[in-house]
Design a protein around this motif. Sequence first.
Motif, mmCIF file in Angstrom:
data_model
loop_
_atom_site.group_PDB
_atom_site.id
_atom_site.type_symbol
_atom_site.label_atom_id
_atom_site.label_comp_id
_atom_site.label_asym_id
_atom_site.label_seq_id
_atom_site.Cartn_x
_atom_site.Cartn_y
_atom_site.Cartn_z
ATOM 1 N N GLU A 189 0.842 -1.208 0.000
ATOM 2 C CA GLU A 189 0.000 0.000 0.000
ATOM 3 C C GLU A 189 0.871 1.249 0.000
ATOM 4 O O GLU A 189 1.878 1.303 0.707
ATOM 5 C CB GLU A 189 -0.881 -0.009 1.268
ATOM 6 N N ASP A 226 -0.015 4.931 0.940
ATOM 7 C CA ASP A 226 -1.133 5.692 1.524
ATOM 8 C C ASP A 226 -0.691 7.142 1.675
ATOM 9 O O ASP A 226 -0.133 7.533 2.705
ATOM 10 C CB ASP A 226 -1.499 5.063 2.875
ATOM 11 N N ASP A 271 -2.518 9.882 1.818
ATOM 12 C CA ASP A 271 -3.286 10.656 2.805
ATOM 13 C C ASP A 271 -2.628 10.603 4.178
ATOM 14 O O ASP A 271 -2.578 11.593 4.899
ATOM 15 C CB ASP A 271 -4.709 10.112 2.929
ATOM 16 N N ASN A 272 -2.170 9.424 4.556
ATOM 17 C CA ASN A 272 -1.529 9.282 5.865
ATOM 18 C C ASN A 272 0.002 9.271 5.774
ATOM 19 O O ASN A 272 0.683 8.933 6.743
ATOM 20 C CB ASN A 272 -2.047 8.027 6.574
ATOM 21 N N CYS A 290 2.304 7.343 4.406
ATOM 22 C CA CYS A 290 3.029 6.130 4.770
ATOM 23 C C CYS A 290 2.862 5.070 3.689
ATOM 24 O O CYS A 290 2.053 5.215 2.764
ATOM 25 C CB CYS A 290 2.559 5.595 6.121
ATOM 26 N N SER A 340 6.833 5.795 -4.399
ATOM 27 C CA SER A 340 6.150 6.983 -3.867
ATOM 28 C C SER A 340 6.497 8.251 -4.630
ATOM 29 O O SER A 340 5.782 9.266 -4.513
ATOM 30 C CB SER A 340 6.430 7.136 -2.369
ATOM 31 N N LYS A 375 -0.013 2.835 11.831
ATOM 32 C CA LYS A 375 -0.078 4.126 11.132
ATOM 33 C C LYS A 375 -0.216 5.306 12.085
ATOM 34 O O LYS A 375 0.238 6.398 11.816
ATOM 35 C CB LYS A 375 -1.269 4.136 10.178
ATOM 36 N N THR A 418 5.470 -0.808 8.051
ATOM 37 C CA THR A 418 4.804 0.441 7.706
ATOM 38 C C THR A 418 5.819 1.566 7.854
ATOM 39 O O THR A 418 6.315 1.811 8.960
ATOM 40 C CB THR A 418 3.594 0.703 8.626
ATOM 41 N N THR A 461 -6.868 11.690 8.768
ATOM 42 C CA THR A 461 -7.897 11.628 7.722
ATOM 43 C C THR A 461 -9.272 11.249 8.270
ATOM 44 O O THR A 461 -10.274 11.442 7.597
ATOM 45 C CB THR A 461 -7.483 10.606 6.653
#
Lengths: 487, 487
Positions: free
Chosen positions: A101, A103, A105-106, A108, A124, A184, A211, B348
């Motif tokens: 993943e 992500d 928005d977060n 990470c 990324s 997260k 993560t 978020t």
Amino acid sequence: MSETVHALIPRLRAICGDDGVITDSAQRRTYESDGLAYHAAIPGVVVLPTSTEQVADVVRLCSENGVPFVPRGAGTGLSAGALPHSGGVLIVTSRMRRIREIDIDNECAIVEPGVANLEVTRASAPHGYYYAPDPSSQQVCSVGGNIAENSGGAHCLKYGFTVNHVLGLEIVTPSGEVVRLGGKSAEAPGYDLLGAFIGSEGTLGIATEVTVRLMRAPQRVTTVLAAFESMDAGGSAVSDIIAGGVLPAAVEMMDALAIEAAEAAVACEYPEGAAAVLIVELDGPAADVDAQFDAVTELCRHNGAFEIRTASDAAERARIWKGRKSAFAAVGRISPAYIVQDGVVPRTALGEVLHRISELSQRSGIRVANVFHAGDGNLHPLVLFDDSDPEAGERAEEVSGAILDLCIEHGGSITGEHGVGVDKVCTMPRMFGPADLETMDRFRGAFDPDGIANPEKLLPTPRLCGERPGVRKGEHPLVAEGTAELF
Amino acid sequence: MSETVHALIPRLRAICGDDGVITDSAQRRTYESDGLAYHAAIPGVVVLPTSTEQVADVVRLCSENGVPFVPRGAGTGLSAGALPHSGGVLIVTSRMRRIREIDIDNECAIVEPGVANLEVTRASAPHGYYYAPDPSSQQVCSVGGNIAENSGGAHCLKYGFTVNHVLGLEIVTPSGEVVRLGGKSAEAPGYDLLGAFIGSEGTLGIATEVTVRLMRAPQRVTTVLAAFESMDAGGSAVSDIIAGGVLPAAVEMMDALAIEAAEAAVACEYPEGAAAVLIVELDGPAADVDAQFDAVTELCRHNGAFEIRTASDAAERARIWKGRKSAFAAVGRISPAYIVQDGVVPRTALGEVLHRISELSQRSGIRVANVFHAGDGNLHPLVLFDDSDPEAGERAEEVSGAILDLCIEHGGSITGEHGVGVDKVCTMPRMFGPADLETMDRFRGAFDPDGIANPEKLLPTPRLCGERPGVRKGEHPLVAEGTAELF
């Protein structure tokens, strides 16, 4: 192959599949060492799991049968932390390399442990982000291996080590349990075992999912190369830059011998006649970088820099970094053999320690090339010798050990980023008292009561280090006991 | 006073001196709780050591006699982490408050654990430095307590928690051994137990000396206050600011009820009619802050801010912060009693969770004032009730618990910075699985095999939490089981 390990093979095949278990001796031999090739052992068996479940099943099998296991990522480590156990299972994460993943928005990403460090940045980058830790081996080294060693890189002065960029882990403990550490969310209650796991060199289990924090790519990156007529002048420029309130992303320094090696290997065309080259990289908002750039070039000139080059695009930056990044391998061009040492001193002791290293070199007749992260005092002296002369190898070992003594004497550390592994395990008692080591050992025992997770690494044992813990075979306490006159 | 503890008193006097041991029951009662006053117990005996040796001798005495001990700093904690043990020794660090060294060359300070957080900044300010973690209680809370709780503060969005600012510790383990973790040098080999110790809430021993990182005071600090007609508008501004690549030092938000309370208490004169107030603090190089300021004010206006105020000197900043910093205490002006909750959600999920809190509030008839670190999703809902109505207290507890459920449901945490202590110990199984908790418990046991260091805090036990771990007395699983209709 030991009998116990042999007996496990059918069950390992049932877990990892036939193509996930390597028993052939020639194939096993390819895993005999990591990047520190003078420690070698052929693993009892090699497994290549593809999932957390497979890792947990393999580890549980080891635990039930009292068989040691050694985790291995890409095998680029420099402390023999992934040295196999001849009576054990080598668990290689190279088939666990999915990026699960991104992500944004977060800020990470969730990746498997076998993913190469640079792959995280590649995945990324289209979103304007990157993964900050950047060990020199980042094209191939694995995220899981970076966690084991708490890897840094040229930019850890500003951005810290792996521990500062991992938000959460799924791990398999030495008893085969799947445990989550962190996540997260920024803060979790309970013990922060995430930080303790990172840098534990495979002795607490195996990370199966990671993560990582992604960082926004900086608006501007400017790289400055400054050439000096002496190391002192370069060191003084570094002190002035830091004292002036500039926090560069990286501050790297190379001495004449390291420059000579890099020149011979990659023709990096650093300024002729330089006794020291300083590379300062600035990143951040454009206005800030520009202001810092003015300050850095001014301070370099003030300290006698006779040439200053500036790179502001990726191609120019690559040219400046080329010599530095190839320095370790490059010394092969000027010496048949060498030892890469890794030590840390407080930044304020850097000048003094470099002088002492130079004295050691002159007295012993062993050349030392210095390449280091000047900003945070992480030295990587390259101790050069001719391996056709056995006596020279021994003296090089002595000089290398004496450099660590200097680091300890000045309140530093025996390793900045390469780890302890097997290589420095007997040096640990020179940094830590018995109560410190006992606390670490109790901690290890809480995770691994049977001692099967990467045994004989990281913490000294009487069997490994003998009755005089901390003094390595062939080592003279050159500096600690003030006998540097030997040379 | 328990017999066992009573028998230790002469030896405690021999260690700490007569003035270092408190046995009088009225005096002991003054230590009965920390900042979370609804958990209280009178300590068996209180000691006030003045040195590492005294702490080690006291702890060794406890260990030899199987007597529990509880460490206490300034007593400002909000999770009853320093709740005394009636059959144990309360070890108070308030007489260990020397600043031992301010080392500007290495950008660090060495302090004793009883030193108040703000004292570190005061001592380094003349050199142009400060200590970054800034919990609201920073005038009185101790550095040792900050370590126990891994305290954050308004500025932890940009600068992180205590764990990011402590370089080294000297600790006394639960068996009375003096152990060093970390130090001035950035990297140490072995396990990073420093990070695990920070936030361990006094269950792994007592920090007796602390090496903290000092940061250079920023060249410019600009504080913006923006008033919005709805929480949604304010939240949307926060999202846009972060998404726009600005990393403010702090982003704080208050809702109408919190503003009303602050107004009643300290007449902070926030813009009239504001349904949400956003405080954004920017710091760093002047050019950078100015550019960020333009972006932030533009994004606030774009999201409908109807008034924007700017502070650029210390006095103006203090005026803006006054309402926010007094908010917790201020709700006393508008409600006879209240619960301060502390939870975290991914940034978020902030908007969604605030809506759900508002629904909970409407259905239950229990008012909730929201004050939070918006940048990192750390909520501090203030659940207001009338303590003369026992049924209201119970409903407030339910709402407060339901808010934690919301945090968990959205992948967040049951505590952002106040810790677990006694207060949330039975909530831990709602965040962690049995293997996770068992790993933490084994870790604790490695430090404290006899279970004498701050027992019954942090990790749940059947005795504390009963057969249904994770469900607190009087708690309705309002949200987790979708029965919010109860209200």
